[in-house]
Design a protein around this motif. Structure first.
Motif, PDB file in Angstrom:
ATOM      1  N   LYS A   1     -25.093  -8.621 -14.172  1.00 28.04           N
ATOM      2  CA  LYS A   1     -26.171  -8.091 -13.350  1.00 28.04           C
ATOM      3  C   LYS A   1     -25.667  -6.964 -12.453  1.00 28.04           C
ATOM      4  CE  LYS A   1     -28.976 -12.340 -13.130  1.00 28.04           C
ATOM      5  NZ  LYS A   1     -30.236 -11.779 -13.663  1.00 28.04           N
ATOM      6  N   THR A   2     -24.481  -7.146 -11.888  1.00 26.59           N
ATOM      7  CA  THR A   2     -23.896  -6.123 -11.022  1.00 26.59           C
ATOM      8  C   THR A   2     -23.681  -4.824 -11.788  1.00 26.59           C
ATOM      9  OG1 THR A   2     -22.801  -7.835  -9.688  1.00 26.59           O
ATOM     10  CG2 THR A   2     -21.922  -5.595  -9.536  1.00 26.59           C
ATOM     11  N   ALA A   3     -23.118  -4.934 -12.998  1.00 27.46           N
ATOM     12  CA  ALA A   3     -22.876  -3.743 -13.814  1.00 27.46           C
ATOM     13  C   ALA A   3     -24.186  -3.101 -14.249  1.00 27.46           C
ATOM     14  CB  ALA A   3     -22.030  -4.116 -15.025  1.00 27.46           C
ATOM     15  N   ALA A   4     -25.174  -3.915 -14.613  1.00 23.56           N
ATOM     16  CA  ALA A   4     -26.474  -3.376 -15.029  1.00 23.56           C
ATOM     17  C   ALA A   4     -27.102  -2.544 -13.925  1.00 23.56           C
ATOM     18  CB  ALA A   4     -27.403  -4.512 -15.436  1.00 23.56           C
ATOM     19  N   ALA A   5     -26.837  -2.928 -12.677  1.00 20.29           N
ATOM     20  CA  ALA A   5     -27.377  -2.200 -11.526  1.00 20.29           C
ATOM     21  C   ALA A   5     -26.506  -1.012 -11.120  1.00 20.29           C
ATOM     22  CB  ALA A   5     -27.535  -3.151 -10.336  1.00 20.29           C
TER      23      ALA A   5
ATOM     24  N   LEU B   1     -24.050  -3.340 -22.554  1.00 17.79           N
ATOM     25  CA  LEU B   1     -24.088  -2.431 -21.417  1.00 17.79           C
ATOM     26  C   LEU B   1     -22.922  -1.448 -21.478  1.00 17.79           C
ATOM     27  CD1 LEU B   1     -24.772  -4.995 -18.544  1.00 17.79           C
ATOM     28  CD2 LEU B   1     -26.411  -3.353 -19.481  1.00 17.79           C
ATOM     29  N   PRO B   2     -23.135  -0.211 -21.052  1.00 17.88           N
ATOM     30  CA  PRO B   2     -22.026   0.745 -20.999  1.00 17.88           C
ATOM     31  C   PRO B   2     -21.114   0.437 -19.818  1.00 17.88           C
ATOM     32  CG  PRO B   2     -23.999   1.739 -20.082  1.00 17.88           C
ATOM     33  CD  PRO B   2     -24.422   0.397 -20.620  1.00 17.88           C
ATOM     34  N   ALA B   3     -19.836   0.788 -19.964  1.00 14.74           N
ATOM     35  CA  ALA B   3     -18.900   0.642 -18.845  1.00 14.74           C
ATOM     36  C   ALA B   3     -19.272   1.619 -17.738  1.00 14.74           C
ATOM     37  CB  ALA B   3     -17.474   0.890 -19.315  1.00 14.74           C
ATOM     38  N   LEU B   4     -19.095   1.213 -16.504  1.00  6.03           N
ATOM     39  CA  LEU B   4     -19.444   2.066 -15.370  1.00  6.03           C
ATOM     40  C   LEU B   4     -18.407   3.174 -15.193  1.00  6.03           C
ATOM     41  CD1 LEU B   4     -20.477  -0.536 -12.630  1.00  6.03           C
ATOM     42  CD2 LEU B   4     -21.934   0.663 -14.266  1.00  6.03           C
ATOM     43  N   PRO B   5     -18.827   4.327 -14.711  1.00 10.16           N
ATOM     44  CA  PRO B   5     -17.855   5.359 -14.331  1.00 10.16           C
ATOM     45  C   PRO B   5     -17.097   4.924 -13.085  1.00 10.16           C
ATOM     46  CG  PRO B   5     -20.061   6.016 -13.650  1.00 10.16           C
ATOM     47  CD  PRO B   5     -20.230   4.751 -14.451  1.00 10.16           C
TER      48      PRO B   5
ATOM     49  N   ALA C   1     -15.793  -8.062 -16.289  1.00 11.53           N
ATOM     50  CA  ALA C   1     -15.487  -7.062 -15.267  1.00 11.53           C
ATOM     51  C   ALA C   1     -14.475  -6.049 -15.789  1.00 11.53           C
ATOM     52  CB  ALA C   1     -14.968  -7.734 -14.006  1.00 11.53           C
ATOM     53  N   ASP C   2     -13.483  -6.518 -16.536  1.00 15.00           N
ATOM     54  CA  ASP C   2     -12.518  -5.607 -17.166  1.00 15.00           C
ATOM     55  C   ASP C   2     -13.234  -4.613 -18.076  1.00 15.00           C
ATOM     56  OD1 ASP C   2     -10.171  -6.553 -16.024  1.00 15.00           O
ATOM     57  OD2 ASP C   2      -9.780  -7.987 -17.630  1.00 15.00           O
TER      58      ASP C   2
ATOM     59  N   GLN D   1     -31.622   3.341  -3.960  1.00 17.73           N
ATOM     60  CA  GLN D   1     -30.296   3.308  -3.359  1.00 17.73           C
ATOM     61  C   GLN D   1     -29.245   3.804  -4.354  1.00 17.73           C
ATOM     62  OE1 GLN D   1     -29.195   2.081  -0.100  1.00 17.73           O
ATOM     63  NE2 GLN D   1     -27.411   3.187  -0.856  1.00 17.73           N
ATOM     64  N   ASP D   2     -28.295   4.601  -3.883  1.00 16.24           N
ATOM     65  CA  ASP D   2     -27.183   5.051  -4.724  1.00 16.24           C
ATOM     66  C   ASP D   2     -26.218   3.877  -4.888  1.00 16.24           C
ATOM     67  OD1 ASP D   2     -25.124   6.257  -6.047  1.00 16.24           O
ATOM     68  OD2 ASP D   2     -24.633   7.694  -4.469  1.00 16.24           O
ATOM     69  N   THR D   3     -26.405   3.113  -5.937  1.00 17.49           N
ATOM     70  CA  THR D   3     -25.642   1.875  -6.108  1.00 17.49           C
ATOM     71  C   THR D   3     -24.165   2.114  -6.399  1.00 17.49           C
ATOM     72  OG1 THR D   3     -26.328   1.802  -8.428  1.00 17.49           O
ATOM     73  CG2 THR D   3     -27.636   0.534  -6.845  1.00 17.49           C
ATOM     74  N   ALA D   4     -23.804   3.317  -6.829  1.00 18.24           N
ATOM     75  CA  ALA D   4     -22.399   3.603  -7.128  1.00 18.24           C
ATOM     76  C   ALA D   4     -21.558   3.731  -5.864  1.00 18.24           C
ATOM     77  CB  ALA D   4     -22.285   4.888  -7.959  1.00 18.24           C
ATOM     78  N   ARG D   5     -22.189   3.736  -4.711  1.00 15.37           N
ATOM     79  CA  ARG D   5     -21.463   3.958  -3.459  1.00 15.37           C
ATOM     80  C   ARG D   5     -21.558   2.748  -2.526  1.00 15.37           C
ATOM     81  NH1 ARG D   5     -19.818   8.986  -2.702  1.00 15.37           N
ATOM     82  NH2 ARG D   5     -19.694   8.704  -0.448  1.00 15.37           N
ATOM     83  N   GLY D   6     -21.472   1.559  -3.109  1.00 13.89           N
ATOM     84  CA  GLY D   6     -21.567   0.381  -2.270  1.00 13.89           C
ATOM     85  C   GLY D   6     -20.910  -0.838  -2.888  1.00 13.89           C
ATOM     86  N   ILE D   7     -20.994  -1.938  -2.147  1.00 12.47           N
ATOM     87  CA  ILE D   7     -20.308  -3.187  -2.479  1.00 12.47           C
ATOM     88  C   ILE D   7     -21.337  -4.313  -2.492  1.00 12.47           C
ATOM     89  CG2 ILE D   7     -18.521  -4.829  -1.728  1.00 12.47           C
ATOM     90  CD1 ILE D   7     -17.369  -2.450  -0.034  1.00 12.47           C
ATOM     91  N   ALA D   8     -21.311  -5.124  -3.550  1.00 11.66           N
ATOM     92  CA  ALA D   8     -22.131  -6.333  -3.595  1.00 11.66           C
ATOM     93  C   ALA D   8     -21.252  -7.521  -3.211  1.00 11.66           C
ATOM     94  CB  ALA D   8     -22.721  -6.536  -4.980  1.00 11.66           C
ATOM     95  N   VAL D   9     -21.738  -8.321  -2.274  1.00  9.99           N
ATOM     96  CA  VAL D   9     -20.998  -9.497  -1.803  1.00  9.99           C
ATOM     97  C   VAL D   9     -21.869 -10.722  -2.030  1.00  9.99           C
ATOM     98  CG1 VAL D   9     -19.730 -10.512   0.119  1.00  9.99           C
ATOM     99  CG2 VAL D   9     -20.008  -8.042  -0.001  1.00  9.99           C
ATOM    100  N   ILE D  10     -21.294 -11.756  -2.634  1.00  9.91           N
ATOM    101  CA  ILE D  10     -22.061 -12.964  -2.925  1.00  9.91           C
ATOM    102  C   ILE D  10     -21.388 -14.184  -2.303  1.00  9.91           C
ATOM    103  CG2 ILE D  10     -23.156 -12.090  -5.006  1.00  9.91           C
ATOM    104  CD1 ILE D  10     -21.018 -13.507  -6.662  1.00  9.91           C
ATOM    105  N   SER D  11     -22.208 -15.150  -1.901  1.00  9.70           N
ATOM    106  CA  SER D  11     -21.693 -16.323  -1.203  1.00  9.70           C
ATOM    107  C   SER D  11     -21.233 -17.423  -2.155  1.00  9.70           C
ATOM    108  CB  SER D  11     -22.784 -16.890  -0.278  1.00  9.70           C
ATOM    109  OG  SER D  11     -23.882 -17.346  -1.050  1.00  9.70           O
ATOM    110  N   SER D  12     -21.299 -17.150  -3.453  1.00 12.86           N
ATOM    111  CA  SER D  12     -21.024 -18.168  -4.462  1.00 12.86           C
ATOM    112  C   SER D  12     -19.795 -17.805  -5.285  1.00 12.86           C
ATOM    113  CB  SER D  12     -22.228 -18.283  -5.393  1.00 12.86           C
ATOM    114  OG  SER D  12     -22.421 -17.044  -6.072  1.00 12.86           O
ATOM    115  N   ARG D  13     -19.587 -18.555  -6.364  1.00 12.64           N
ATOM    116  CA  ARG D  13     -18.589 -18.157  -7.347  1.00 12.64           C
ATOM    117  C   ARG D  13     -19.139 -16.987  -8.160  1.00 12.64           C
ATOM    118  NH1 ARG D  13     -19.433 -20.171 -12.657  1.00 12.64           N
ATOM    119  NH2 ARG D  13     -21.207 -21.617 -12.807  1.00 12.64           N
ATOM    120  N   ALA D  14     -18.276 -16.345  -8.929  1.00 10.69           N
ATOM    121  CA  ALA D  14     -18.682 -15.210  -9.758  1.00 10.69           C
ATOM    122  C   ALA D  14     -18.654 -15.616 -11.224  1.00 10.69           C
ATOM    123  CB  ALA D  14     -17.770 -14.011  -9.520  1.00 10.69           C
TER     124      ALA D  14
END
Length: 286
Positions: free
Chosen positions: A231-235, A139-143, A254-255, A211-224
């Motif tokens: 999956k987060t980066a792919a989206a 996957l490419p790194a996100l801007p 994530a780095d 949805q413009d996914t670059a302008r939001g936050i994903a929050v999960i109830s579990s460990r990461a």
């Protein structure tokens, strides 16, 4: 056959979607036992078929399955966008559920490349992987996001997620993934017995609604885990906040993929493990 000593459960109409009523025995060393009704989360085998080709079987909650089909297909690299799926049929059978996806024929090659036998996917998400090369996607790194996210927005999103999990509140057995805008207000939440599935359902909703996914936050109830970051980066989501801890591989990913990864998000506190430059904190040095 019902266990001896327990009366039949009450009518299923009282149970929220994704749960079932069950008669249980409340017992303890210091209290009298009693026969009660309890809600338990459903866990159902769900098979995905693409243009008639079986691809994966997972255990999931039988809710928001069309979102799941879109999200899983997208984060697994099977489709390039929501437009590649022409239709989704949900077929219920006594042994489980089949999701039949009608997709663009151009995606069939990607399906073959990503094909796994994911029967009973485990918590690590790697059941069926045959070689080390299949562990992670290319996957490419996100801007960088258009603007930094405030610590207050992240804390607000985490706080709101707790109240937006009706299935978990009823059963105590499900995970959730939420989507918040840059202001921290939760806009959508998806739940599932599997944390990967909950995130896929959320991402499926986002891509189906452009949805413009670059302008939001994903929050999960579990460990990461690494796969949650992947999956987060792919989206195209630049921020992933976990209520629990991240793993070392999740932090490394994530780095590399330029995702702000935060963990131990409880109350107004959280720990940032990667890309803190995406975070705006009043009074902090720039």
């Amino acid at each position: 056959m019902k266990p001896a000593g327990l009366s039949p459960p009450e009518p299923q109409a009282a149970a929220p979607a994704g749960s079932r009523l069950r008669r249980v025995l409340r017992a303890g060393a210091q209290t009298p036992s009693r026969d009660e009704t309890d809600l338990v989360a459903q866990e159902v085998p769900v098979a995905l078929e693409y243009n008639g080709i079986g691809h994966a079987t997972l255990l999931a909650s039988p809710t928001d399955l069309e979102d799941f089909a879109f999200g899983f297909s997208y984060t697994e690299g099977i489709i390039r966008s929501a437009r590649d799926i022409y239709g989704v049929d949900i077929v219920e059978r006594p042994e489980g559920i089949i999701i039949q996806v009608d997709m663009a024929s151009a995606c069939l090659n990607q399906l073959k490349l990503r094909r796994r036998s994911l029967a009973g996917r485990s918590g690590c998400g790697l059941c069926g992987i045959e070689s080390l090369d299949e562990v992670r996607r290319d996957l490419p790194a996100l801007p960088a996001p258009p603007q930094p996210f405030s610590a207050a927005a992240i804390s607000a999103a985490v706080d709101q997620l707790r109240a937006r999990q009706p299935l978990h509140l009823a059963t105590g057995a499900t995970h959730a993934a939420g989507w918040a805008g840059p202001d921290g207000n939760i806009r959508q939440v998806r739940e599932d017995v599997g944390r990967h599935n909950a995130l896929d359902k959320l991402i499926g909703h986002l891509i189906r609604n452009a949805q413009d996914t670059a302008r939001g936050i994903a929050v999960i109830s579990s460990r990461a885990s690494f796969e949650m970051v992947q999956k987060t980066a792919a989206a195209g989501i630049p921020v992933l906040v976990a209520v629990s801890a991240p793993t070392s591989y999740a932090i490394q990913m994530a780095d590399e993929l330029h995702v702000l990864l935060a963990g131990f998000a409880r109350g107004s506190l959280f720990t940032v493990y990667s890309h803190p430059e995406y975070l705006s904190i009043p009074g902090s040095p720039t």
